[in-house]
Design a protein around this motif. Structure first.
Motif, mmCIF file in Angstrom:
data_model
loop_
_atom_site.group_PDB
_atom_site.id
_atom_site.type_symbol
_atom_site.label_atom_id
_atom_site.label_comp_id
_atom_site.label_asym_id
_atom_site.label_seq_id
_atom_site.Cartn_x
_atom_site.Cartn_y
_atom_site.Cartn_z
ATOM 1 N N LEU A 615 -18.225 12.378 -29.021
ATOM 2 C CA LEU A 615 -18.484 13.416 -28.030
ATOM 3 C C LEU A 615 -17.881 13.033 -26.681
ATOM 4 O O LEU A 615 -17.246 13.862 -26.005
ATOM 5 C CB LEU A 615 -19.992 13.629 -27.904
ATOM 6 N N LEU A 616 -18.034 11.770 -26.316
ATOM 7 C CA LEU A 616 -17.453 11.274 -25.060
ATOM 8 C C LEU A 616 -15.934 11.369 -25.094
ATOM 9 O O LEU A 616 -15.299 11.732 -24.094
ATOM 10 C CB LEU A 616 -17.898 9.827 -24.828
ATOM 11 N N TRP A 617 -15.333 11.084 -26.269
ATOM 12 C CA TRP A 617 -13.875 11.163 -26.418
ATOM 13 C C TRP A 617 -13.382 12.609 -26.268
ATOM 14 O O TRP A 617 -12.348 12.866 -25.629
ATOM 15 C CB TRP A 617 -13.492 10.575 -27.769
ATOM 16 N N ASN A 618 -14.120 13.538 -26.831
ATOM 17 C CA ASN A 618 -13.737 14.955 -26.703
ATOM 18 C C ASN A 618 -13.826 15.421 -25.239
ATOM 19 O O ASN A 618 -12.973 16.169 -24.762
ATOM 20 C CB ASN A 618 -14.629 15.821 -27.586
ATOM 21 N N ILE A 619 -14.879 14.975 -24.543
ATOM 22 C CA ILE A 619 -15.002 15.314 -23.124
ATOM 23 C C ILE A 619 -13.835 14.729 -22.346
ATOM 24 O O ILE A 619 -13.236 15.398 -21.489
ATOM 25 C CB ILE A 619 -16.348 14.798 -22.569
ATOM 26 N N VAL A 632 -7.670 9.995 -16.014
ATOM 27 C CA VAL A 632 -9.035 9.898 -16.508
ATOM 28 C C VAL A 632 -9.212 8.545 -17.187
ATOM 29 O O VAL A 632 -8.373 8.130 -18.013
ATOM 30 C CB VAL A 632 -9.371 11.026 -17.499
ATOM 31 N N GLU A 633 -10.270 7.855 -16.858
ATOM 32 C CA GLU A 633 -10.568 6.552 -17.439
ATOM 33 C C GLU A 633 -12.000 6.572 -17.961
ATOM 34 O O GLU A 633 -12.917 6.984 -17.244
ATOM 35 C CB GLU A 633 -10.404 5.466 -16.374
ATOM 36 N N SER A 634 -12.187 6.135 -19.209
ATOM 37 C CA SER A 634 -13.530 6.153 -19.794
ATOM 38 C C SER A 634 -13.649 5.078 -20.863
ATOM 39 O O SER A 634 -12.642 4.525 -21.347
ATOM 40 C CB SER A 634 -13.838 7.525 -20.397
ATOM 41 N N PHE A 635 -14.867 4.795 -21.253
ATOM 42 C CA PHE A 635 -15.145 3.846 -22.329
ATOM 43 C C PHE A 635 -14.554 4.344 -23.640
ATOM 44 O O PHE A 635 -14.019 3.563 -24.452
ATOM 45 C CB PHE A 635 -16.662 3.652 -22.448
ATOM 46 N N LEU A 675 -15.483 -3.831 -19.096
ATOM 47 C CA LEU A 675 -16.494 -2.879 -19.527
ATOM 48 C C LEU A 675 -17.419 -2.412 -18.413
ATOM 49 O O LEU A 675 -17.876 -1.264 -18.418
ATOM 50 C CB LEU A 675 -17.338 -3.508 -20.656
ATOM 51 N N ASP A 676 -17.748 -3.290 -17.475
ATOM 52 C CA ASP A 676 -18.764 -2.958 -16.458
ATOM 53 C C ASP A 676 -18.487 -1.678 -15.685
ATOM 54 O O ASP A 676 -19.429 -0.930 -15.376
ATOM 55 C CB ASP A 676 -18.924 -4.133 -15.487
ATOM 56 N N PRO A 677 -17.227 -1.376 -15.303
ATOM 57 C CA PRO A 677 -17.016 -0.120 -14.557
ATOM 58 C C PRO A 677 -17.212 1.139 -15.395
ATOM 59 O O PRO A 677 -17.256 2.240 -14.837
ATOM 60 C CB PRO A 677 -15.549 -0.242 -14.095
ATOM 61 N N LEU A 678 -17.350 0.956 -16.752
ATOM 62 C CA LEU A 678 -17.350 2.139 -17.619
ATOM 63 C C LEU A 678 -18.625 2.314 -18.431
ATOM 64 O O LEU A 678 -18.935 3.438 -18.835
ATOM 65 C CB LEU A 678 -16.147 2.065 -18.574
ATOM 66 N N ILE A 679 -19.366 1.256 -18.703
ATOM 67 C CA ILE A 679 -20.559 1.369 -19.544
ATOM 68 C C ILE A 679 -21.571 0.308 -19.121
ATOM 69 O O ILE A 679 -21.205 -0.813 -18.762
ATOM 70 C CB ILE A 679 -20.193 1.230 -21.049
ATOM 71 N N THR A 680 -22.846 0.662 -19.172
ATOM 72 C CA THR A 680 -23.892 -0.277 -18.798
ATOM 73 C C THR A 680 -24.162 -1.246 -19.944
ATOM 74 O O THR A 680 -23.741 -1.023 -21.093
ATOM 75 C CB THR A 680 -25.186 0.477 -18.438
ATOM 76 N N THR A 681 -24.854 -2.309 -19.649
ATOM 77 C CA THR A 681 -25.115 -3.331 -20.660
ATOM 78 C C THR A 681 -25.973 -2.806 -21.802
ATOM 79 O O THR A 681 -25.860 -3.279 -22.933
ATOM 80 C CB THR A 681 -25.802 -4.551 -20.016
ATOM 81 N N ASP A 682 -26.848 -1.825 -21.508
ATOM 82 C CA ASP A 682 -27.684 -1.273 -22.585
ATOM 83 C C ASP A 682 -26.979 -0.156 -23.345
ATOM 84 O O ASP A 682 -27.553 0.435 -24.267
ATOM 85 C CB ASP A 682 -29.017 -0.786 -22.040
ATOM 86 N N VAL A 686 -22.710 5.861 -19.441
ATOM 87 C CA VAL A 686 -21.266 5.653 -19.325
ATOM 88 C C VAL A 686 -20.752 6.370 -18.081
ATOM 89 O O VAL A 686 -21.367 7.309 -17.576
ATOM 90 C CB VAL A 686 -20.514 6.172 -20.573
ATOM 91 N N ASN A 687 -19.609 5.893 -17.630
ATOM 92 C CA ASN A 687 -19.007 6.426 -16.405
ATOM 93 C C ASN A 687 -17.593 6.893 -16.704
ATOM 94 O O ASN A 687 -16.754 6.093 -17.152
ATOM 95 C CB ASN A 687 -18.998 5.339 -15.331
ATOM 96 N N ILE A 688 -17.335 8.170 -16.480
ATOM 97 C CA ILE A 688 -15.971 8.701 -16.613
ATOM 98 C C ILE A 688 -15.376 8.776 -15.211
ATOM 99 O O ILE A 688 -15.901 9.478 -14.336
ATOM 100 C CB ILE A 688 -15.965 10.097 -17.273
ATOM 101 N N LYS A 689 -14.289 8.058 -14.993
ATOM 102 C CA LYS A 689 -13.662 8.010 -13.675
ATOM 103 C C LYS A 689 -12.496 8.999 -13.618
ATOM 104 O O LYS A 689 -11.545 8.885 -14.392
ATOM 105 C CB LYS A 689 -13.182 6.584 -13.369
#
Length: 1014
Positions: A615-619, A632-635, A675-682, A686-689
Motif C-alpha cells: 500500500l505504501l509503494w502504491n502511494i 519522492v523518498e520512502s521506505f 532507515l531512521d529518516p523513513l521508518i521508526t524502530t517499531d 513511516v515518513n514519505i519525503k
C-alpha cells in the motif's frame, strides 16, 4: 475711554529708561487704563523714569508693582495727553475683532483689583481653571502644558530623569541578541506545531544546508577527490546530523551476484576515470540518489547536511560552512551554499546593512522637510535625540522580555524616527506661533498644551495602539514587533515631553528671526492653500468628487476580495539578490529545495507487513505523478530498490518484496542512518519525503491539497493507516492563514479604539463614528492596489493597514479638533470647513509627504515585504491626505448641517456665494443674519428652460429672490417682480412672504427693509 487690554500674543514692545543708570529695559504693554498703563518686564522698573514712544520719551511714575513667576507687572501713571496719544496709536494697529471686543466690553475696572489679570489673558485663564473643574479634554491639555512648563522650570530634574531612565537599559544593551531565524515566521503553538515537533523527534531534522558544485569535469577522479575530502571533513561538523553525498550515503547496487550498500565513490584511489563513469551509469539507475545528490546532465553534485534541531542560529552555521568551502571555491565552475542557513545569513546581513541606508536617508528627508516647512533645525535635532533615546531604552528592555533583534524589529529605529518627526513638527509649529505672538518661552510651554495637547495625546495613543494591535497575530515575528514598537513609541512620547522643554530653554533664543519663519508667510504654501480651498469648493458644490471617491472605495473594496496570503520565506527575497539567484539556479538544475513529509501510522501491525508495504509503494508511485513534485523518498522505494538488485537488477523487478521474511532480510542490509529518516524502530510509522520547489503559500496550499487527495484515495473506511502532512512548509502555510485573522482583528481593534477615543474626547459618539470614515477610505485603497498589482498579504504588508490607519488618524484628529473650534466661529458649516482646510492643509500635507518619502526609502531593501511595506504605506498616506482634507470636512459639514436642520446642504453653499453676500439686498448682513433669513423662507429649485410663473408670486405679499444661478432679467440678490423670467442655468431662489419676514429679529428685519428701499 474704556480700558484697553492687550492679549499676550499681541502686546506692543516699549523700551523703559532707568533714570539713575540710563539703561533701556524691554517692556510689553499689557493695559491702557483711564489714567495709567501696565507694563510687563523681566526686571523691576524704577520708581520714576521714561519710556521711548514715537522717537520721543514719555515720563512716568510707578504706582504699584506685582511679581508673578519671574515676570514683573508695573502700573505706572502718565499724563492724560500722552495716554490718549498711546490709545490712538495702538488702536490703529489692532484688528477689527479686537477693537469690537474692546468696544463691546462692559468691564472698565482697573486690573489692580484682580492681580491675576496682570498676567494677561493666558495667566487669567490658568487661574480660572485652578478654581473650577475642567472638562476632561481641557484637563488633559492642562496636564500636558503643565508637564512641559514644569520641566522647563526644572531643567536639572528633567536631565536627571532622562539619565535615570537610561541606567537599566545601559546594563542590558550589551546582552542584546540578533536572530534572523525563519522560525519566527511561524506560529509557535497549535496542533500543526505539535505534529511537526513529533515528526522531528521520530525522523530527524527538517532543516538542511545544501552545498552545490558544478563543473564540466566534475565526474573525474581529480574533482571527485576534492569533493570527497570536503564531505569527509564535514562529517566532523558537530551541528549536522550526518552528511548526504555520493561519498557518504549508501548506494544500493548488485555486483558479482552480491548486493552492496556502500557509498559509490568512497574508494576513488582504486578507480580510473572510466570506472567512475561506469559507476555513474549505475547511479543513474538509482531513483533514491539521482536528481537528489547529483545530475549527470548538468554536471552537478550536491552535499546535503541536515542541521540538528538544537542549533537555532542557522546564519552562524552558514558562515561556518562557507569557511569550509573556501579552499574549494576556485576549483569548480560553480560552488555555492544554498538553503535555509544561507537565507538566514542574508537576513542577518540585511538587518545590519539596511539600517546604514534607511536611517541616514530618512534623516536627510526629514532634515529637508524640517528646514523647508518650519524653518527649524532645532526640531530636527530634537527628533534625533528622541529617536535615539527611545531606541536605546526599548532595545535595552528587550533583553528583559527575551526578544531578540529580528527582521521586523530592526525597522523600529526608522519608524520611530519618522513618527516622532510628525509630532515634533506640530509641537514646534505651536511653539513658534506662541513666540511670534509675544509669549515667553515658559508661557509657550503652557500654550502648546492648550493648543495641541489633546491632539498630541490622541495621535500618540492611536498610533501606538495601531502598532500594538498587530500583536493579535499568531506569528512570533509580528508579536515581537508589535510589543517593541509600542514600547518605543511610548518612550518617544515621554522623551519628547521631558527633553523638548530642556532644548527650548537652552538652545532656542526667544527671537522669531533666529528660530522660525511662519509657514503662513510662505508664498508657495499660501498659493497651495488658495488653490486647494478653491478646488474643495468647486468639487464639493457639484458633489461629483464625493461620488467618485465613493465609487473608488467600492471598486477597491471589491478588488480586495482577490487578495491572497504568502508567508513563504524564499518568495520574500528579491530576484536581484545573489542568494535568490543561487536558489533559482539550484531549482533549475537540480531542484527540490523544500520538503513536505507525509507521516503514515499503521492502525494495526507494522509496515513490515507486505500488504501495508505494498500500500505504501502504491502511494509512493502515485505521489511521483503529482504536479510540482520533484522527488519522492520512502521506505517502500528503498525496499523496492533492494528487491530489484537482489533479484535481477532489471526494472521489471523494481517492486516491493511480497514476503515478510524478505523484508526483514533486506532491512538487515541497511544501517540505521538509512532507515531512521523513513521508518521508526517499531515499524508502525513511516515518513514519505516529498521534495518540491513551490515558493508561494498559495501554490503550496494547492500542492498540499493534491497530496492529501492522493493519500486519501487509499484511505478507505477499512484502511489500516492514518496520516498527516507536516514540515516547515506546512507550518508556513498555517502561519499564512493566521495572517488574515490577525489582519481582521487588528483592523477591528483599531476601528474600535479610534471611535471610542474620539467619542470620549469630543463628547460625541456620532463624531467618533464619523472619524472612522476618512480612516477607512485609505484602507479600501490599500486592498485595491494590492489586488491590482498582485501583492500578497505577508509579514510586511499585513501590518500596513493597522499602522497607517493609526498614523492617518493623527491628521484626522487634528482636523476634527480644528473644525469643531472653527465651527463655533461661523454659522456656515462650509465656511467652517474652509477655515479648517486653510489652517490644516499645509501641516497635513507636509507631514504626510515627509512620511511618504521616508517610507519609500524602504524600496532599497532586498527583502520584498519591506519594499512592499514602504510603497504601500506611502500610497496609503497619500490617500489619507485626500481623505482627511476632502472627505473629513465634507462629512463634518454634512453632520453639522443636519444637526442645524439644513436640508440638502443648499444654504451653506449659498452663504459662501460672493454674488449673494455682496448683493445690495443683503448689504451689511453677516453670515448668521443671512442664514436666518434664508432659513425663514422656502427654497425653490428651477431647471434651465423653466419660467418664473405666477404661482410663485402672490402680487406684493411674496418676495422671490434669486440666490444662485442665471437667467434673463435675473439678478442674484434682487427680488423678481415679473411673472415670466427665463432660466438659462440651474437656479435656486428664495421664496419668502412678508409674514415670514416679520418673524425675523428686529435688527435683521430693519436691515432687510432698508436695503429693499435702496
Amino acid at each position: 475711554m474704556k480700558t484697553m487690554i492687550f492679549p499676550p500674543q499681541g502686546r506692543p514692545i516699549l523700551n523703559a529708561n532707568s533714570v539713575p543708570k540710563d539703561t533701556e529695559i524691554p517692556c510689553k504693554l499689557v493695559e491702557l487704563g483711564k489714567d495709567s498703563i501696565i507694563l510687563q518686564s523681566a526686571v523691576p522698573l524704577p520708581l520714576r523714569g521714561s519710556f521711548s514712544f514715537k522717537k520721543g520719551e514719555i515720563s512716568f511714575s510707578k504706582i504699584e508693582q506685582a511679581h508673578i513667576e519671574d515676570i514683573f507687572y508695573s502700573e505706572i501713571r502718565v499724563s492724560a495727553d500722552n495716554l490718549f496719544a498711546l490709545k490712538v496709536y495702538f488702536m490703529a494697529r489692532q484688528n477689527v475683532a479686537d477693537i469690537t471686543h474692546w468696544v463691546m466690553s462692559s468691564s472698565d475696572s482697573m486690573s489692580k483689583e484682580k492681580p491675576s489679570e496682570y498676567q494677561g489673558e493666558y495667566q487669567a485663564q490658568q487661574e480660572i481653571e485652578k478654581n473650577s473643574p475642567a472638562p476632561p479634554e481641557n484637563r488633559l491639555s492642562e496636564i500636558i502644558g503643565g508637564f512641559l512648563s514644569f520641566f522647563y522650570r526644572h531643567t536639572a530634574l528633567a536631565i536627571f530623569l532622562l539619565v535615570l531612565l537610561c541606567i537599566y537599559p545601559a546594563t542590558q544593551i550589551s546582552k542584546l541578541s540578533f536572530d534572523p531565524s525563519l522560525d519566527r515566521l511561524l506560529v509557535q503553538t497549535g496542533e500543526e506545531m505539535k505534529q511537526y515537533k513529533s515528526s522531528i523527534e521520530l525522523f530527524g531534522p527538517d532543516r538542511v544546508a545544501i552545498i552545490y558544485f558544478e563543473d564540466p569535469k566534475i565526474f573525474t577522479r581529480e574533482k571527485l577527490t576534492l569533493l570527497r575530502k570536503l564531505a569527509w571533513k564535514l562529517q566532523t561538523y558537530p551541528k549536522a546530523q550526518k552528511v548526504q553525498s555520493l561519498f557518504t550515503t549508501s548506494f544500493i547496487h548488485a555486483k558479482d551476484e552480491t548486493v552492496y550498500t556502500e557509498p559509490a565513490y568512497q574508494d576513488l584511489e582504486d578507480m580510473s576515470d572510466q570506472e567512475i563513469l561506469t559507476t555513474l551509469d549505475d547511479l543513474e539507475r538509482d531513483p533514491l540518489l539521482k536528481g537528489r545528490l547529483f545530475s549527470r546532465k548538468n554536471n552537478s553534485l550536491v552535499i546535503i547536511l541536515p542541521i540538528l534541531t538544537q542549533y537555532k542560529q542557522l546564519s552562524t552555521i552558514a558562515k561556518e560552512l562557507e569557511e569550509y568551502m573556501v579552499p574549494y571555491q576556485g576549483q569548480f565552475e560553480k560552488a555555492f551554499l544554498t538553503g535555509e542557513p544561507k537565507v538566514e545569513l542574508f537576513g542577518e546581513h540585511e538587518m545590519k546593512s539596511s539600517q546604514k541606508i534607511y536611517i541616514p536617508l530618512i534623516g536627510l528627508i526629514l532634515l529637508v522637510s524640517f528646514y523647508f516647512f518650519i524653518r527649524s533645525l532645532s526640531a530636527f535635532f530634537v527628533t534625533l535625540f528622541v529617536t535615539g533615546f527611545s531606541v536605546f531604552l526599548s532595545f535595552g528592555l528587550m533583553t528583559a522580555l527575551q526578544i531578540p533583534v529580528q527582521m521586523m524589529v530592526s525597522l523600529i529605529p526608522s519608524i520611530v524616527l519618522m513618527l516622532s518627526a510628525t509630532e515634533i513638527i506640530h509641537i514646534f509649529s505651536s511653539f513658534h506661533f506662541a513666540l511670534e505672538k509675544g509669549l515667553t518661552k515658559e508661557e509657550a510651554m503652557k500654550f502648546i498644551g492648550s493648543d495641541i495637547g489633546k491632539a498630541l495625546f490622541l495621535t500618540f495613543s492611536t498610533t501606538a495602539l495601531g502598532f500594538l494591535s498587530i500583536r493579535f497575530s499568531d506569528i512570533l515575528i509580528l508579536q515581537e514587533f508589535a510589543l517593541v514598537s509600542f514600547m518605543a513609541l511610548v518612550v518617544a512620547f515621554i522623551a519628547t515631553m521631558i527633553y523638548f522643554p530642556i532644548h527650548a530653554k537652552v538652545f532656542i533664543k526667544n527671537k522669531k528671526s533666529e528660530e522660525s519663519s511662519s509657514i503662513s508667510q510662505n508664498k508657495v504654501f499660501q498659493l497651495a492653500t488658495h488653490y486647494f480651498t478653491k478646488f474643495y469648493y468647486q468639487t464639493f458644490q457639484s458633489k461629483k468628487a464625493l461620488y467618485l471617491l465613493a465609487l473608488f472605495a467600492i471598486v477597491n473594496a471589491f478588488l480586495g476580495l482577490r487578495l491572497y496570503v504568502d508567508n513563504d520565506a524564499y518568495a520574500m527575497l528579491a530576484d536581484s539578490t545573489q542568494v535568490k539567484k543561487e536558489i533559482n539556479y539550484f531549482k533549475d538544475h537540480l531542484g527540490g529545495t523544500k520538503n513536505i513529509h507525509i507521516v503514515l501510522e499503521a492502525k494495526e501491525g507494522s509496515f513490515e507487513n507486505p500488504e501495508l508495504l505494498n500500500l505504501l509503494w502504491n502511494i509512493h508511485n502515485e505521489l511521483t505523478q503529482v504536479k510540482d513534485v520533484v522527488h519522492v523518498e520512502s521506505f517502500a522505494a528503498m525496499m523496492a530498490l533492494l528487491n530489484r538488485e537482489m533479484i535481477s537488477g532489471k526494472e521489471e523487478d523494481y517492486r516491493v518484496p511480497s514476503s515478510r521474511n524478505l523484508i526483514a532480510q533486506y532491512m538487515l542490509t541497511l544501517s540505521r542512518d538509512d532507515l531512521d529518516p523513513l521508518i521508526t524502530t517499531d515499524k508502525r510509522k513511516v515518513n514519505i519525503k516529498i521534495a518540491h520547489d513551490v515558493s508561494s503559500s498559495q501554490k503550496t496550499a494547492l500542492l498540499v491539497e493534491r497530496l492529501k487527495k492522493v493519500v486519501s484515495s487509499f484511505d478507505s473506511e477499512s484502511s489500516s493507516f492514518q496520516f498527516h502532512l507536516t514540515s516547515r512548509n506546512i507550518l508556513n502555510l498555517h502561519a499564512a492563514h493566521t495572517i488574515v485573522n490577525g489582519q481582521v482583528s487588528s483592523l477591528i481593534t483599531m476601528g474600535i479604539i479610534i471611535v471610542l477615543m474620539l467619542s470620549l474626547f469630543f463628547k460625541s459618539f456620532k463624531i467618533g463614528l464619523l472619524s472612522l470614515i476618512p480612516n477607512l477610505f485609505p484602507i479600501f485603497g490599500l486592498f485595491g492596489i494590492m489586488a491590482i498589482f498582485n501583492i500578497p498579504l505577508n509579514v510586511g504588508t499585513c501590518i500596513v493597514a493597522a499602522i497607517t490607519i493609526g498614523i492617518a488618524a493623527d491628521d484626522t484628529i487634528h482636523l476634527f479638533s480644528r473644525y469643531l473650534l472653527d465651527e463655533k466661529k461661523s454659522a456656515n458649516p462650509v465656511e467652517s470647513a474652509s477655515m479648517t482646510i486653510e489652517e490644516e492643509v499645509i501641516p497635513i500635507i507636509t507631514t504626510s509627504l515627509s512620511l511618504a518619502f521616508s517610507y519609500v526609502s524602504f524600496g532599497l531593501s532586498s527583502f520584498i515585504p519591506l519594499v512592499e511595506f514602504g510603497a504601500l504605506s506611502a500610497y496609503v498616506l497619500l490617500l489619507a491626505v485626500i481623505s482627511d482634507l476632502y472627505i473629513g470636512p465634507a462629512i463634518l459639514s454634512f453632520f453639522v448641517s443636519h444637526e442645524k436642520g439644513l436640508k440638502d446642504f443648499k444654504i451653506p453653499l449659498l452663504l459662501h456665494s460672493p454674488e449673494l453676500v455682496n448683493s445690495q439686498l443683503f448689504e451689511n448682513f453677516n453670515n448668521q443674519e443671512l442664514y436666518s433669513t434664508i432659513k425663514q423662507g422656502e427654497l425653490v429649485i428651477l431647471a434651465p428652460g423653466e419660467k418664473i410663473l405666477k404661482r410663485y408670486i402672490t402680487e406684493k405679499e411674496t418676495f422671490l429672490i434669486p440666490l444662485k444661478g442665471q437667467g434673463k432679467e435675473f439678478m442674484i440678490g434682487s427680488p423678481l417682480y415679473k411673472e415670466r423670467v427665463y432660466i438659462t442655468q440651474p437656479s435656486i431662489l428664495l421664496k419668502i412672504t412678508k409674514s415670514q419676514l416679520t418673524h425675523l429679529s428686529p435688527r435683521i428685519f430693519s436691515k432687510f427693509c432698508n436695503n429693499l428701499k435702496k
